[in-house]
Design a protein around this motif. Structure first.
Motif, PDB file in Angstrom:
ATOM      1  N   VAL A 247       0.946  -1.293  -0.404  1.00 60.35           N
ATOM      2  CA  VAL A 247      -0.191   0.076  -0.228  1.00 60.35           C
ATOM      3  C   VAL A 247       0.486   1.329   0.228  1.00 60.35           C
ATOM      4  O   VAL A 247       2.162   1.374   1.107  1.00 60.35           O
ATOM      5  N   ILE A 248       0.510   1.859  -1.137  1.00 62.81           N
ATOM      6  CA  ILE A 248       1.474   3.599  -1.115  1.00 62.81           C
ATOM      7  C   ILE A 248       0.719   4.412  -0.993  1.00 62.81           C
ATOM      8  O   ILE A 248      -0.652   4.423  -1.930  1.00 62.81           O
ATOM      9  N   ILE A 285       5.592  11.974 -12.290  1.00 65.04           N
ATOM     10  CA  ILE A 285       4.775  11.531 -13.579  1.00 65.04           C
ATOM     11  C   ILE A 285       3.693   9.939 -13.869  1.00 65.04           C
ATOM     12  O   ILE A 285       2.775  10.255 -13.977  1.00 65.04           O
ATOM     13  N   MET A 286       4.168   9.082 -13.677  1.00 62.88           N
ATOM     14  CA  MET A 286       3.632   8.368 -13.248  1.00 62.88           C
ATOM     15  C   MET A 286       3.215   8.262 -12.272  1.00 62.88           C
ATOM     16  O   MET A 286       2.118   7.109 -12.024  1.00 62.88           O
ATOM     17  N   ALA A 287       3.347   8.593 -10.897  1.00 66.28           N
ATOM     18  CA  ALA A 287       2.061   8.488  -9.835  1.00 66.28           C
ATOM     19  C   ALA A 287       1.211   9.353  -9.856  1.00 66.28           C
ATOM     20  O   ALA A 287       0.176   8.819  -9.348  1.00 66.28           O
ATOM     21  N   THR A 288       0.627  10.139 -11.190  1.00 62.02           N
ATOM     22  CA  THR A 288       0.336  11.159 -10.949  1.00 62.02           C
ATOM     23  C   THR A 288      -0.493  10.941 -12.556  1.00 62.02           C
ATOM     24  O   THR A 288      -1.898  11.609 -12.617  1.00 62.02           O
ATOM     25  N   HIS A 376       6.190   1.113  -8.652  1.00 60.92           N
ATOM     26  CA  HIS A 376       4.796   1.231  -7.196  1.00 60.92           C
ATOM     27  C   HIS A 376       4.488   2.683  -7.551  1.00 60.92           C
ATOM     28  O   HIS A 376       3.028   2.790  -6.979  1.00 60.92           O
ATOM     29  N   MET A 377       4.869   3.871  -8.549  1.00 60.10           N
ATOM     30  CA  MET A 377       3.554   4.262  -8.428  1.00 60.10           C
ATOM     31  C   MET A 377       2.712   4.081  -9.750  1.00 60.10           C
ATOM     32  O   MET A 377       1.778   5.003  -8.943  1.00 60.10           O
ATOM     33  N   ARG A 378       2.525   3.553 -10.251  1.00 58.79           N
ATOM     34  CA  ARG A 378       1.542   3.142 -11.210  1.00 58.79           C
ATOM     35  C   ARG A 378       0.188   2.363 -10.547  1.00 58.79           C
ATOM     36  O   ARG A 378      -0.660   2.581  -9.778  1.00 58.79           O
ATOM     37  N   LYS A 379       1.002   1.891  -8.849  1.00 54.65           N
ATOM     38  CA  LYS A 379       0.391   1.111  -8.265  1.00 54.65           C
ATOM     39  C   LYS A 379      -0.473   2.455  -7.378  1.00 54.65           C
ATOM     40  O   LYS A 379      -1.882   2.183  -6.214  1.00 54.65           O
ATOM     41  N   PHE A 380       0.409   2.957  -6.655  1.00 48.89           N
ATOM     42  CA  PHE A 380      -0.519   4.833  -5.844  1.00 48.89           C
ATOM     43  C   PHE A 380      -1.334   5.317  -6.655  1.00 48.89           C
ATOM     44  O   PHE A 380      -2.210   5.505  -6.001  1.00 48.89           O
ATOM     45  N   PHE A 381      -1.357   5.607  -8.168  1.00 47.60           N
ATOM     46  CA  PHE A 381      -2.254   5.984  -8.786  1.00 47.60           C
ATOM     47  C   PHE A 381      -3.339   4.907  -8.573  1.00 47.60           C
ATOM     48  O   PHE A 381      -4.585   6.250  -8.316  1.00 47.60           O
ATOM     49  N   SER A 382      -3.728   3.808  -8.933  1.00 52.64           N
ATOM     50  CA  SER A 382      -4.468   3.742  -8.853  1.00 52.64           C
ATOM     51  C   SER A 382      -5.490   3.146  -7.606  1.00 52.64           C
ATOM     52  O   SER A 382      -6.208   3.478  -7.320  1.00 52.64           O
TER      53      SER A 382
END
Length: 438
Positions: A247-248, A285-288, A376-382
């Motif tokens: 969990v991020i 960029i990936m996180a947002t 994990h940045m993509r996981k954070f976005f979701s």
């Protein structure tokens, strides 16, 4: 090893398909003329399939009393004539050899490869007793299977027909050749035993995570299906795959950004600062936006409209092969604009390369010890989208998830770029990390 075709209607044509070795496999008869293929090999009314040209060659007729002599080979017909006997239902014997591709319309011969000849039965052939060859292994448990280059081409063709992205095709190619490297290569085809396959699977289990092992199994099964290898149904992937339950939160991303600011990436301070800024921007960029690591590191900067906060992902970059749009927040827009003004990067190149993004998380101890990685940045976005009660269908579209099984997204829930951006701004309008360039 040649393949002899016989059992055709014309006198000069061959009659069936049998294996040729250094010794005659069909006994001579006083009333039958001899046709000579090569020194030490005699064939009755024979055509041989050339392993080099994959054609049927007619041998010069030689008088029985004068003995065998080679020469005057003449190409007369394509290989389809030899295969006619098999597909028209005539009794034939399949033998291995260059140019013969088991699995392309025929089942894999379990006792045909690397076989030794043994005479077991006799068959009456035009009034003559003809010894028929039987194939047995050197070892009773030595079951050999083969895969040809054409099988690989068919596998890649199937994937391309499904719009699989180029980078994923390369991944599949690596998976297949990792297995083929453990097999025996014979020119244009590879051979392996069940023991070879088991050894390869055991190495995969030790080397990779359950999810990656499952991917290898999936594409090996596809290849075996194409090659007609009956082992396809014996390959079972793990039913329960280990899922990353990390969990991020915003705080986790902020902590990682602070660590990046402290890391010395190069001896020269200005070089180290630029590397840190590239890594930080790539993560944000990936996180947002929900971009994948591969998509970010292949996406040219010119596809990012900094003023609008709009990212256009072309088909050759998207994993699914489907073009899409996604967005970045106002904070990331500002940081990216500062970065471009300071360093003037090439717009035809991505913000950061895959090597530059991943290497520090392996080489630098401060980053290697962190619980989260670029993926994990993509996981954070979701997760953050869900925490802010964002629309699930819009999230799928922004992240580039496959919608083949989603009837609503596939047929009904269609959106314009403006409507997607409107939803995005409502969900992530207040999302901020307090990040600054080094």
């Amino acid at each position: 090893m040649d393949i002899i075709a016989r059992d055709f209607k014309s006198v000069g044509y061959a009659q069936g398909i049998a294996q040729a070795s250094e010794h005659p496999i069909i006994s001579d008869g006083p009333s039958l003329p001899q046709y000579v293929g090569r020194p030490g090999t005699r064939h009755i009314k024979g055509f041989t399939i050339s392993p080099t040209f994959f054609s049927i060659r007619k041998f010069r007729k030689v008088h029985p009393q004068k003995g065998p002599c080679a020469g005057n080979l003449q190409t007369v017909t394509p290989v389809k004539l030899a295969l006619e006997a098999f597909y028209s239902g005539r009794t034939v014997i399949l033998g291995p050899g260059p140019g013969f591709e088991p699995g392309l319309g025929d089942p894999q011969p379990e006792r045909a490869l690397f076989a030794k000849r043994r005479t077991e039965t006799a068959e009456n052939f035009e009034g003559q007793n003809v010894a028929m060859p039987a194939f047995v292994h050197e070892r009773a448990d030595d079951n050999q299977y083969i895969i040809t280059k054409r099988h690989l081409d068919i596998l890649l063709l199937e994937l391309k027909a499904n719009n699989v992205a180029e980078h994923h095709l390369k991944f599949v190619n690596r998976v297949i050749h990792k297995f083929l490297d453990k097999t025996a290569q014979h020119g244009d085809y590879w051979s392996f035993t069940v023991e070879d396959l088991i050894s390869h699977l055991q190495n995969l289990q030790k080397q990779y995570s359950p999810s990656m092992y499952r991917k290898h199994i999936t594409y090996l099964k596809k290849l075996f299906r194409i090659a007609g290898i009956p082992l396809e149904h014996n390959l079972k992937s793990p039913r329960y795959v280990g899922v990353d339950m990390t969990v991020i939160t915003v705080q986790d991303v902020q902590t990682l950004l602070k660590v990046i600011h402290r890391v010395q990436f190069a001896k020269r301070e200005e070089v180290s600062g630029r590397i840190a800024n590239k890594i930080m921007l790539g993560l944000l960029i990936m996180a947002t936006s929900g971009l994948r690591v591969y998509e970010l590191t292949k996406l040219p900067l010119l596809y990012i409209d900094i003023d609008r906060g709009l990212i256009k992902v072309p088909p050759n970059v998207a994993k699914t092969g489907q073009a899409r749009v996604t967005f970045i927040t106002k904070e990331v827009q500002s940081l990216l604009k500062q970065y471009v003004e300071r360093y003037s990067p090439n717009p035809d190149k991505p913000v950061i390369s895959y090597f530059s993004l991943e290497k520090p998380f392996i080489r630098k101890e401060e980053l290697a010890n962190q619980p989260i990685r670029p993926k994990h940045m993509r996981k954070f976005f979701s997760q953050e989208w869900d925490r802010r009660n964002g629309n699930a269908t819009v999230k799928k579209l922004l992240m580039g998830h496959s919608i083949r099984g989603d009837i609503n997204a596939l047929h009904y829930s269609h959106h314009t770029t403006e409507s997607l951006q409107s939803v995005y701004d409502k969900v992530f309008k207040k999302l901020k990390f307090g990040a600054k360039l080094v």
